[in-house]
Write an enzyme that holds these catalytic residues in place. Sequence first.
Site, short mmCIF file in Angstrom:
data_model
loop_
_atom_site.label_atom_id
_atom_site.label_comp_id
_atom_site.label_asym_id
_atom_site.label_seq_id
_atom_site.Cartn_x
_atom_site.Cartn_y
_atom_site.Cartn_z
N LEU A 169 39.34 15.97 159.08
CA LEU A 169 38.89 14.58 159.22
C LEU A 169 37.72 14.55 160.20
O LEU A 169 37.81 15.15 161.28
CB LEU A 169 40.00 13.68 159.75
CG LEU A 169 41.02 13.13 158.75
CD1 LEU A 169 42.18 12.49 159.51
CD2 LEU A 169 40.38 12.12 157.82
N SER A 170 36.64 13.88 159.84
CA SER A 170 35.52 13.72 160.77
C SER A 170 35.89 12.71 161.85
O SER A 170 36.87 11.98 161.74
CB SER A 170 34.28 13.25 160.01
OG SER A 170 33.82 14.23 159.11
#
Length: 453
Positions: free
Chosen positions: A63-64
């Site tokens: 996940l960014s």
Amino acid sequence: MGGAVSAGEDNDELIDNLKEAHYIRSELVERAFRAIDRADYYLEEHRDNAYKDLAWRHGNIHLSAPCIYSEVMEALDLHPGLSFLNLGSGTGYLSTMVGLIVGPFGLNHGVELHADVMEYAYQKLDYFIKTSESFDKFEFCVPSFVVGNCLEIPPECREYDRVYCGAGVQREHEDYMKNLLKVGGVLVLPLEEKLTKITRTGSNSWETKKIIAVSFAPLVQPKHGANGRPKAVPLPMLEVRSLQELSRVTIRHALRVTSGPGEAASRGRGSSLGSSLGSSLGVGRGLAVAGLHKYGPRFKRRRVHRRHCNALVLANREVGVSCSAAPSLTPSPRDANNNRGGRGGGGGGGEEEEEDGEREREREERRRRSRRGGGGRGGGVVEEQEDTDEEEEDEEEERESEHQQQQQQEEEEEEETRELLRAEPTVNVLRERILSLPLPEPLKMYLLYYREK
């Protein structure tokens, strides 16, 4: 990447911080972020880190940082009915937020390199549809994912209105990405360590804008097959929707925007299903167009609490100023002797003034006696000391009285705050309306997407 904003205690506080730092700037993007709890896309043992502005990776799952997703969502300039392609769709977190905005008549596709990650994304998508309180407040475009390398999409594939790539793109693949866009479309991608927005203005013309510096892992180069050619990755198929599915979308939309009997009465006789549909379609089908609060009850209570406290303090200050500056504007009540309160002892303020005046006269009388020297020089000193002691006692009493009043006021404010923050029962209006329909139970459950609660 990340760490640009402070961590939050929950999803709403994280979004508040992103707004204050101007990463989230539009109402559509804010609603989508608030509707989906970021922690739901973490593994259970890593949920404690969900509300930090940091990227997260576990094996192939990634996940960014929230600030990066915020910039991406703002740059995509989404609205209902658009087609969207997510290259490196990962957990499906971004695709799900996009689906809340583009709505049921948009297109929401994703390509993921790892099969286990795509399976994880479908699990999270199913969990969101079955359990999220936000699902019934939106008209949703369900994402479709396929496994493959996004650099192996055949050149004759369809074009999209919006495209995002979640991996670092080398300069030699820039034109390949551009060709996935329709004219007027927007491509957002990390290009040479900069998050970049590219708009296709014509068949062979483009506008490029650098957004922020980022650091992404590079795209994985495709592996050639036995014949020396890369294998083509088929995008999700476009299927004609069944009449049953279109009916579900239409019925849910009509029930969401149609007023109940009480609401119709409050709006007036001109309210009707047709006018409700017309007004809601004017603003788009993607986001919640019902009368539900756009941020949910928790955010609403927090905002009301802050506004209420500010208003209460200002109101107290105004009352204090008006009472002290213009006491004669409000006539005091008269007693049996036709005297006004405050002069004839009819009001509490008058009694206090008389007591203060009596004390002042006693002090003045002592000073005069001390100046006459009636009790000798030593007696004068003693009386002056007594006056000083009495003045200090009076000041101490006044301070204690002010402290008690302030403490009482703070307790009242805390009690009002607790009332405001007390949990309100949330009612799923759409669900209640569907359950009240004269339909067989299987049809009701179909309209509810088989959500049990």
